[in-house]
Design a protein around this motif. Structure first.
Motif, PDB file in Angstrom:
ATOM      1  N   LYS A 184     -17.213  -1.481  -2.746  1.00  0.00           N
ATOM      2  CA  LYS A 184     -18.209  -0.491  -3.376  1.00  0.00           C
ATOM      3  C   LYS A 184     -17.362   0.940  -3.569  1.00  0.00           C
ATOM      4  O   LYS A 184     -16.423   1.005  -3.001  1.00  0.00           O
ATOM      5  CB  LYS A 184     -19.047  -0.214  -2.275  1.00  0.00           C
ATOM      6  N   LEU A 185     -17.953   1.799  -4.390  1.00  0.00           N
ATOM      7  CA  LEU A 185     -17.282   2.936  -4.573  1.00  0.00           C
ATOM      8  C   LEU A 185     -17.455   3.785  -3.468  1.00  0.00           C
ATOM      9  O   LEU A 185     -16.713   4.988  -3.106  1.00  0.00           O
ATOM     10  CB  LEU A 185     -17.965   3.587  -6.014  1.00  0.00           C
ATOM     11  N   SER A 186     -18.628   3.826  -2.566  1.00  0.00           N
ATOM     12  CA  SER A 186     -18.897   4.662  -1.815  1.00  0.00           C
ATOM     13  C   SER A 186     -18.366   3.840  -0.188  1.00  0.00           C
ATOM     14  O   SER A 186     -18.579   2.591  -0.359  1.00  0.00           O
ATOM     15  CB  SER A 186     -20.156   5.273  -1.519  1.00  0.00           C
ATOM     16  N   PHE A 187     -18.092   4.475   0.707  1.00  0.00           N
ATOM     17  CA  PHE A 187     -17.679   3.838   2.020  1.00  0.00           C
ATOM     18  C   PHE A 187     -18.860   3.804   2.850  1.00  0.00           C
ATOM     19  O   PHE A 187     -19.229   4.975   3.471  1.00  0.00           O
ATOM     20  CB  PHE A 187     -16.173   4.432   2.671  1.00  0.00           C
ATOM     21  N   PRO A 188     -19.309   2.780   3.437  1.00  0.00           N
ATOM     22  CA  PRO A 188     -20.207   2.673   4.282  1.00  0.00           C
ATOM     23  C   PRO A 188     -19.847   2.830   5.781  1.00  0.00           C
ATOM     24  O   PRO A 188     -18.762   2.846   6.123  1.00  0.00           O
ATOM     25  CB  PRO A 188     -20.758   0.944   4.320  1.00  0.00           C
ATOM     26  N   SER A 232       0.696  -3.753   2.679  1.00  0.00           N
ATOM     27  CA  SER A 232       2.032  -3.253   3.810  1.00  0.00           C
ATOM     28  C   SER A 232       3.242  -3.499   3.216  1.00  0.00           C
ATOM     29  O   SER A 232       3.662  -4.334   2.535  1.00  0.00           O
ATOM     30  CB  SER A 232       1.705  -4.173   5.151  1.00  0.00           C
ATOM     31  N   VAL A 233       3.989  -2.742   3.931  1.00  0.00           N
ATOM     32  CA  VAL A 233       5.684  -2.826   3.301  1.00  0.00           C
ATOM     33  C   VAL A 233       6.333  -3.010   4.599  1.00  0.00           C
ATOM     34  O   VAL A 233       6.184  -2.188   5.652  1.00  0.00           O
ATOM     35  CB  VAL A 233       5.855  -1.699   2.365  1.00  0.00           C
ATOM     36  N   SER A 234       7.611  -3.204   4.510  1.00  0.00           N
ATOM     37  CA  SER A 234       8.507  -3.312   5.759  1.00  0.00           C
ATOM     38  C   SER A 234       9.993  -3.658   5.229  1.00  0.00           C
ATOM     39  O   SER A 234      10.193  -4.440   4.646  1.00  0.00           O
ATOM     40  CB  SER A 234       8.282  -4.339   6.619  1.00  0.00           C
ATOM     41  N   HIS A 235      10.569  -2.842   5.803  1.00  0.00           N
ATOM     42  CA  HIS A 235      12.221  -2.631   6.016  1.00  0.00           C
ATOM     43  C   HIS A 235      12.448  -4.021   6.502  1.00  0.00           C
ATOM     44  O   HIS A 235      11.915  -4.291   7.649  1.00  0.00           O
ATOM     45  CB  HIS A 235      12.841  -1.550   6.294  1.00  0.00           C
ATOM     46  N   ALA A 236      13.587  -4.668   6.578  1.00  0.00           N
ATOM     47  CA  ALA A 236      14.137  -5.746   7.330  1.00  0.00           C
ATOM     48  C   ALA A 236      14.076  -5.459   8.624  1.00  0.00           C
ATOM     49  O   ALA A 236      13.877  -6.304   9.576  1.00  0.00           O
ATOM     50  CB  ALA A 236      15.513  -6.326   6.787  1.00  0.00           C
ATOM     51  N   GLN A 237      14.501  -4.089   9.123  1.00  0.00           N
ATOM     52  CA  GLN A 237      14.821  -3.883  10.657  1.00  0.00           C
ATOM     53  C   GLN A 237      13.598  -2.910  11.115  1.00  0.00           C
ATOM     54  O   GLN A 237      13.811  -2.184  12.052  1.00  0.00           O
ATOM     55  CB  GLN A 237      16.135  -3.296  10.766  1.00  0.00           C
ATOM     56  N   CYS A 238      12.437  -2.988  10.432  1.00  0.00           N
ATOM     57  CA  CYS A 238      11.641  -2.094  10.730  1.00  0.00           C
ATOM     58  C   CYS A 238       9.974  -2.692  10.544  1.00  0.00           C
ATOM     59  O   CYS A 238       9.794  -3.792   9.756  1.00  0.00           O
ATOM     60  CB  CYS A 238      11.489  -0.851   9.500  1.00  0.00           C
ATOM     61  N   GLU A 239       9.066  -2.424  11.599  1.00  0.00           N
ATOM     62  CA  GLU A 239       7.724  -3.063  11.533  1.00  0.00           C
ATOM     63  C   GLU A 239       7.148  -2.413  10.143  1.00  0.00           C
ATOM     64  O   GLU A 239       7.415  -1.429   9.586  1.00  0.00           O
ATOM     65  CB  GLU A 239       6.955  -2.469  12.652  1.00  0.00           C
ATOM     66  N   PRO A 240       6.099  -3.386   9.915  1.00  0.00           N
ATOM     67  CA  PRO A 240       5.064  -2.806   8.727  1.00  0.00           C
ATOM     68  C   PRO A 240       4.551  -1.440   8.836  1.00  0.00           C
ATOM     69  O   PRO A 240       4.310  -0.926   9.915  1.00  0.00           O
ATOM     70  CB  PRO A 240       4.330  -3.837   8.608  1.00  0.00           C
ATOM     71  N   MET A 241       4.712  -0.998   7.610  1.00  0.00           N
ATOM     72  CA  MET A 241       4.053   0.421   7.496  1.00  0.00           C
ATOM     73  C   MET A 241       2.782  -0.174   6.740  1.00  0.00           C
ATOM     74  O   MET A 241       2.763  -0.521   5.637  1.00  0.00           O
ATOM     75  CB  MET A 241       4.765   1.220   6.734  1.00  0.00           C
ATOM     76  N   TRP A 242       1.622   0.179   7.326  1.00  0.00           N
ATOM     77  CA  TRP A 242       0.493  -0.399   6.925  1.00  0.00           C
ATOM     78  C   TRP A 242      -0.367   0.691   6.032  1.00  0.00           C
ATOM     79  O   TRP A 242      -0.775   1.847   6.330  1.00  0.00           O
ATOM     80  CB  TRP A 242      -0.720  -0.435   8.156  1.00  0.00           C
ATOM     81  N   PHE A 243      -0.461   0.342   4.791  1.00  0.00           N
ATOM     82  CA  PHE A 243      -1.456   1.269   3.734  1.00  0.00           C
ATOM     83  C   PHE A 243      -2.715   0.370   3.381  1.00  0.00           C
ATOM     84  O   PHE A 243      -2.654  -0.018   2.359  1.00  0.00           O
ATOM     85  CB  PHE A 243      -0.698   1.443   2.557  1.00  0.00           C
ATOM     86  N   THR A 244      -3.075   0.187   4.543  1.00  0.00           N
ATOM     87  CA  THR A 244      -4.177  -0.886   4.319  1.00  0.00           C
ATOM     88  C   THR A 244      -5.596  -0.324   5.144  1.00  0.00           C
ATOM     89  O   THR A 244      -5.339   0.454   5.809  1.00  0.00           O
ATOM     90  CB  THR A 244      -4.017  -1.968   5.153  1.00  0.00           C
ATOM     91  N   PHE A 245      -6.617  -0.704   4.535  1.00  0.00           N
ATOM     92  CA  PHE A 245      -7.915   0.103   4.981  1.00  0.00           C
ATOM     93  C   PHE A 245      -8.917  -1.304   5.137  1.00  0.00           C
ATOM     94  O   PHE A 245      -9.117  -2.263   4.741  1.00  0.00           O
ATOM     95  CB  PHE A 245      -8.393   0.934   3.825  1.00  0.00           C
ATOM     96  N   LEU A 246     -10.148  -0.558   5.903  1.00  0.00           N
ATOM     97  CA  LEU A 246     -11.248  -1.461   6.202  1.00  0.00           C
ATOM     98  C   LEU A 246     -12.404  -1.066   4.552  1.00  0.00           C
ATOM     99  O   LEU A 246     -11.873  -0.225   4.293  1.00  0.00           O
ATOM    100  CB  LEU A 246     -11.781  -1.361   7.402  1.00  0.00           C
ATOM    101  N   SER A 247     -13.313  -1.793   4.695  1.00  0.00           N
ATOM    102  CA  SER A 247     -14.374  -1.531   3.551  1.00  0.00           C
ATOM    103  C   SER A 247     -14.860  -0.223   3.759  1.00  0.00           C
ATOM    104  O   SER A 247     -15.569   0.558   2.957  1.00  0.00           O
ATOM    105  CB  SER A 247     -15.261  -2.547   3.552  1.00  0.00           C
ATOM    106  N   ASN A 248     -14.688   0.546   5.074  1.00  0.00           N
ATOM    107  CA  ASN A 248     -15.344   1.877   5.369  1.00  0.00           C
ATOM    108  C   ASN A 248     -14.290   3.082   4.942  1.00  0.00           C
ATOM    109  O   ASN A 248     -14.465   4.194   5.022  1.00  0.00           O
ATOM    110  CB  ASN A 248     -15.854   2.135   6.681  1.00  0.00           C
ATOM    111  N   GLY A 249     -13.488   2.855   4.316  1.00  0.00           N
ATOM    112  CA  GLY A 249     -12.038   3.811   3.716  1.00  0.00           C
ATOM    113  C   GLY A 249     -11.318   4.062   4.996  1.00  0.00           C
ATOM    114  O   GLY A 249     -10.456   4.621   4.722  1.00  0.00           O
ATOM    115  N   ARG A 250     -11.263   3.648   6.194  1.00  0.00           N
ATOM    116  CA  ARG A 250     -10.526   4.010   7.068  1.00  0.00           C
ATOM    117  C   ARG A 250      -9.291   3.013   7.452  1.00  0.00           C
ATOM    118  O   ARG A 250      -9.215   1.742   7.186  1.00  0.00           O
ATOM    119  CB  ARG A 250     -11.277   4.014   8.570  1.00  0.00           C
TER     120      ARG A 250
END
Length: 152
Positions: free
Chosen positions: A44-48, A59-77
């Motif tokens: 949805k365009l708005s976040f419940p 998510s992205v990660s360097h070989a010697q680094c834990e992932p960096m999360w650019f991930t969200f739930l449907s509430n936008g957080r």
């Protein structure tokens, strides 16, 4: 103690999640980082207030680094699959907030990668997020000073 960053944020509903994913994917390819793409667009365009139990973003990660999360739930957080598995069904409000407390350990990736990850978060959060908070054990996020990071 390992060198880590702790962060949380909320996606800007006027921004484009597919555009953010594409931009981060291109950056990951330039640096030869691994990445995982989850759902490419919010339902949805708005976040419940409540989330639907799905992960959106990349998510992205360097070989010697834990992932960096650019991930969200449907509430936008911001969240991650790991946090969703552990805290997704929590009913105690204080403990349910752990669902949104991300961290990435960069200790073994080196100073340059730590700075790159922090600067990527700075760039992406300014462009695509309505709010973003980071606490950097290396103090680079707060100071933008490489010499302070070297002293850690």
């Amino acid at each position: 103690m390992g060198l880590s960053i702790h962060y949380n944020g909320k996606f800007n509903p006027q921004a484009s999640l597919p555009e953010m994913i594409e931009e981060i994917e291109e950056i990951a390819q330039v640096f030869n980082w691994k990445y995982s793409i989850f759902k490419r667009d919010f339902p949805k365009l708005s976040f419940p207030a409540e989330h639907d139990g799905e992960i959106y973003g990349i998510s992205v990660s360097h070989a010697q680094c834990e992932p960096m999360w650019f991930t969200f739930l449907s509430n936008g957080r911001m969240s991650s699959p790991i946090l969703l598995d552990v805290w997704g069904d929590e009913t105690i409000p204080e403990e349910a907030e752990y669902l949104y407390q991300l961290f990435t350990k960069t200790q073994y990736a080196g100073k340059e990668t730590h700075m790159l990850v922090v600067n990527l978060a700075r760039y992406i959060s300014n462009k695509y997020f309505s709010s973003f908070n980071m606490s950097d054990e290396g103090q680079y996020w707060e100071s933008n000073d490489e010499k302070i990071l070297e002293g850690i």
